[in-house]
Every structure is written in C-alpha cells, then in structure tokens.
Motif scaffolding. Structure first.
Motif, short mmCIF file in Angstrom:
data_model
loop_
_atom_site.label_atom_id
_atom_site.label_comp_id
_atom_site.label_asym_id
_atom_site.label_seq_id
_atom_site.Cartn_x
_atom_site.Cartn_y
_atom_site.Cartn_z
N GLU A 1 12.92 18.14 -20.38
CA GLU A 1 13.26 18.51 -19.03
C GLU A 1 12.26 17.99 -18.22
O GLU A 1 11.06 17.97 -18.59
CB GLU A 1 13.39 20.12 -19.13
N ALA A 2 12.33 17.59 -16.96
CA ALA A 2 11.43 17.24 -15.95
C ALA A 2 11.80 17.54 -14.66
O ALA A 2 12.91 18.02 -14.26
CB ALA A 2 11.71 15.62 -15.86
N GLY A 3 10.66 17.90 -13.80
CA GLY A 3 10.81 18.56 -12.45
C GLY A 3 11.11 19.90 -12.73
O GLY A 3 10.57 20.55 -13.32
N SER A 4 11.95 20.16 -11.53
CA SER A 4 12.33 21.58 -11.35
C SER A 4 13.04 22.20 -12.50
O SER A 4 12.90 23.49 -12.69
CB SER A 4 13.03 22.07 -9.98
N ALA A 5 13.66 21.47 -13.38
CA ALA A 5 14.32 21.84 -14.53
C ALA A 5 13.52 22.43 -15.57
O ALA A 5 13.71 23.14 -16.43
CB ALA A 5 15.21 20.83 -14.97
N ALA A 6 12.11 21.84 -15.50
CA ALA A 6 11.15 22.02 -16.50
C ALA A 6 10.43 23.34 -16.16
O ALA A 6 9.72 24.10 -17.14
CB ALA A 6 10.09 20.88 -16.69
N ARG A 7 10.49 24.07 -14.85
CA ARG A 7 9.83 25.22 -14.62
C ARG A 7 10.50 26.39 -15.33
O ARG A 7 11.60 26.36 -15.28
CB ARG A 7 9.74 25.28 -12.86
N ASP A 8 9.68 27.17 -15.47
CA ASP A 8 9.98 28.54 -15.94
C ASP A 8 10.46 29.80 -14.96
O ASP A 8 9.68 30.29 -14.39
CB ASP A 8 9.14 29.32 -16.96
N TRP A 9 11.55 29.53 -14.54
CA TRP A 9 12.17 30.35 -13.42
C TRP A 9 12.17 31.85 -13.68
O TRP A 9 11.97 32.45 -12.58
CB TRP A 9 13.51 29.72 -13.07
N ASN A 10 12.12 32.24 -15.11
CA ASN A 10 12.15 33.82 -15.00
C ASN A 10 10.80 34.14 -14.85
O ASN A 10 10.64 35.25 -14.16
CB ASN A 10 12.52 34.14 -16.81
N ALA A 11 9.85 33.27 -15.08
CA ALA A 11 8.49 33.93 -15.03
C ALA A 11 8.15 33.70 -13.18
O ALA A 11 7.45 34.63 -12.69
CB ALA A 11 7.50 32.81 -15.31
N VAL A 12 8.69 32.79 -12.71
CA VAL A 12 8.68 32.64 -11.15
C VAL A 12 9.39 33.87 -10.67
O VAL A 12 8.87 34.69 -9.67
CB VAL A 12 9.24 31.42 -10.58
N GLN A 13 10.65 34.36 -11.20
CA GLN A 13 11.12 35.47 -10.57
C GLN A 13 10.52 36.75 -10.58
O GLN A 13 10.59 37.54 -9.74
CB GLN A 13 12.56 35.59 -11.06
N ALA A 14 9.92 36.92 -12.00
CA ALA A 14 9.04 38.28 -12.22
C ALA A 14 7.96 38.17 -11.14
O ALA A 14 7.58 39.30 -10.81
CB ALA A 14 8.72 38.24 -13.69
N ALA A 15 7.27 36.99 -11.19
CA ALA A 15 5.88 36.85 -10.57
C ALA A 15 6.23 37.39 -9.15
O ALA A 15 5.32 38.02 -8.17
CB ALA A 15 5.16 35.94 -10.72
N GLU A 16 7.12 36.53 -8.39
CA GLU A 16 7.50 36.93 -6.83
C GLU A 16 8.53 38.10 -6.66
O GLU A 16 8.61 38.10 -5.44
CB GLU A 16 7.84 35.60 -6.32
N LYS A 17 8.77 38.46 -7.56
CA LYS A 17 10.02 39.54 -7.47
C LYS A 17 11.02 39.32 -6.63
O LYS A 17 11.26 39.70 -5.58
CB LYS A 17 9.21 40.85 -6.90
N LEU A 18 11.63 37.94 -7.01
CA LEU A 18 12.87 37.59 -6.37
C LEU A 18 14.14 38.05 -6.72
O LEU A 18 14.34 38.14 -7.85
CB LEU A 18 12.87 35.86 -6.46
N LYS A 19 15.06 38.08 -5.69
CA LYS A 19 16.37 38.45 -6.15
C LYS A 19 17.08 37.20 -6.68
O LYS A 19 16.56 36.19 -6.47
CB LYS A 19 16.98 38.90 -4.84
N PRO A 20 18.33 37.08 -7.37
CA PRO A 20 18.79 36.41 -8.02
C PRO A 20 19.28 35.20 -7.08
O PRO A 20 19.03 33.96 -7.23
CB PRO A 20 20.16 36.92 -8.68
N VAL A 21 19.66 35.69 -5.57
CA VAL A 21 20.00 34.81 -4.89
C VAL A 21 18.90 33.85 -4.26
O VAL A 21 18.80 32.74 -3.97
CB VAL A 21 20.73 35.57 -3.68
N GLU A 22 17.89 34.59 -4.02
CA GLU A 22 16.48 34.04 -3.78
C GLU A 22 16.18 33.05 -4.68
O GLU A 22 15.65 31.84 -4.15
CB GLU A 22 15.47 35.07 -3.56
N LEU A 23 16.27 33.48 -5.89
CA LEU A 23 15.83 32.46 -6.93
C LEU A 23 16.81 31.22 -6.94
O LEU A 23 16.18 29.94 -7.18
CB LEU A 23 16.13 33.17 -8.41
N GLU A 24 17.96 31.30 -7.06
CA GLU A 24 18.75 30.18 -6.75
C GLU A 24 18.52 29.27 -5.47
O GLU A 24 18.45 27.84 -5.78
CB GLU A 24 20.32 30.54 -6.48
N LEU A 25 18.21 29.97 -4.28
CA LEU A 25 17.67 29.10 -3.25
C LEU A 25 16.51 28.40 -3.61
O LEU A 25 16.13 27.00 -3.00
CB LEU A 25 17.47 30.14 -2.10
#
Length: 194
Positions: free
Chosen positions: A103-127
């Motif tokens: 996986e490279a680029g944005s696909a390689a990021r741990d989006w669950n950690a980003v969502q937990a750290a920034e307290k994002l809603k699912p729609v905000e995470l998708e955006l």
C-alpha cells in the motif's frame, strides 16, 4: 489487493524472486507479508526491500509468519520486495506460500488512528480520505506535466540537432560535388579530352 504466490526452496545461489512497484519521493509505503511454514521446517525464507537507487529499507533472514514494514521513500524510484527460499535439508521439494500486500500514499495510512486522534465522524473521515487521494492525484499530474515538458524539450533539442546535421551534410555534399565537377573538368581539359 494482495498478491499470492509460492516460492520453491532451492540452493542459496538461486536468484531472488522480486516484486517491483514505483513510489514518489516522500511517499509512505506499507508492505505486509504473510508467509506459511515455520522456522526449522527444512527451508529458510529470507526477504529484503530495496529501491533502484540502492537504499535498503528492510532485510530479514529465516522469516515465517507475518511482518509489516512501513517506510517513507527516499527518492522517486522503483523498489523491489525480494524473497529467497533456501533449502536446508536435501531430499523432497519444499515451498512456502507468500501473501504480499503493498500500500502506498493515502492507502497506507492508518485511518482508524486518525479518526480516533482527531475524533472525526465517519463522513468526515471519508472526506479526509478523498481529500488526500485528490492531493495525490494532483501531485502525480504535476509530476507527469513536468516530465512531459522535459521530454518535449529533449525532443525539440534532438529535432533541432538532426535538422542542423542534415543541413551541414547537404552543404558538404553540394560543396564536394562542385569541387569534383571542377576537378574533373580541369583534368579532362588538361588531357585535351574536352
């Protein structure tokens, strides 16, 4: 999407089996490798990750199980994930099953950690995912545009040089032809043929 393949064990002199991918400089890459078998089963699976510039990101000998290798590319280059399966006991043919996921680029990021750290809603995470993917696409298009400009400049320079060489060749042939006609005319006059 993962790649599944088998690697047959052989002598240590066997060439490595490599999978190649291309990444841009500064891009995050995560390589997930899952191997069947275990240590001491008569074969020793080694792997290394190296780019075409010569940077080595990871090397592991006698590997089995699962490993996750994250790294940031040092240069815009192709990198290889290579495997060598060394047979330790003579006799029967042994293989290891490999599952490789790159996986490279944005696909390689741990989006669950980003969502937990920034307290994002699912729609905000998708955006956020779409925004990063869009930024990657824009960066890739800028790279392709710069590359196209460089290739166009090279093409125009080559075209100009070929044109100048052709003109010089034609002038040299006309000059040589004129000299040859003059020389032959003087030669035939001196022999009283003309």
């Amino acid at each position: 999407m993962a790649l599944h393949f088998e690697i047959e064990a052989g002598p240590e002199t066997n060439p490595p089996t490599c999978i190649r991918d291309f990444v841009s400089e500064g891009q995050l890459v995560v390589v997930n490798i899952v191997s069947s078998g275990s240590s001491g089963d008569g074969q020793k699976l080694n792997f290394f990750i190296r780019d075409s510039v010569g940077n080595e990101y990871r090397k592991k000998n006698d590997f089995s199980g699962e490993v996750r290798v994250p790294f940031v590319a040092h240069a815009s280059a192709a990198f290889d994930v290579c495997f060598v399966n060394v047979l330790q006991r003579k006799g029967r043919k042994l293989t290891r099953h490999i599952e490789l996921d790159i996986e490279a680029g944005s696909a390689a990021r741990d989006w669950n950690a980003v969502q937990a750290a920034e307290k994002l809603k699912p729609v905000e995470l998708e955006l956020r995912k779409v925004e990063e993917l869009t930024d990657e696409i824009v960066g890739e298009l800028e790279y392709l545009k710069a590359r196209e400009e460089r290739l166009r400049d090279t093409n125009e320079s080559t075209n100009r040089r070929v044109r100048n060489f052709s003109i010089c060749t034609i002038l040299a042939l006309v000059a040589f032809g004129s000299w040859q006609i003059t020389y032959l005319r003087n030669y035939f006059k001196s022999k009283h043929i003309i």
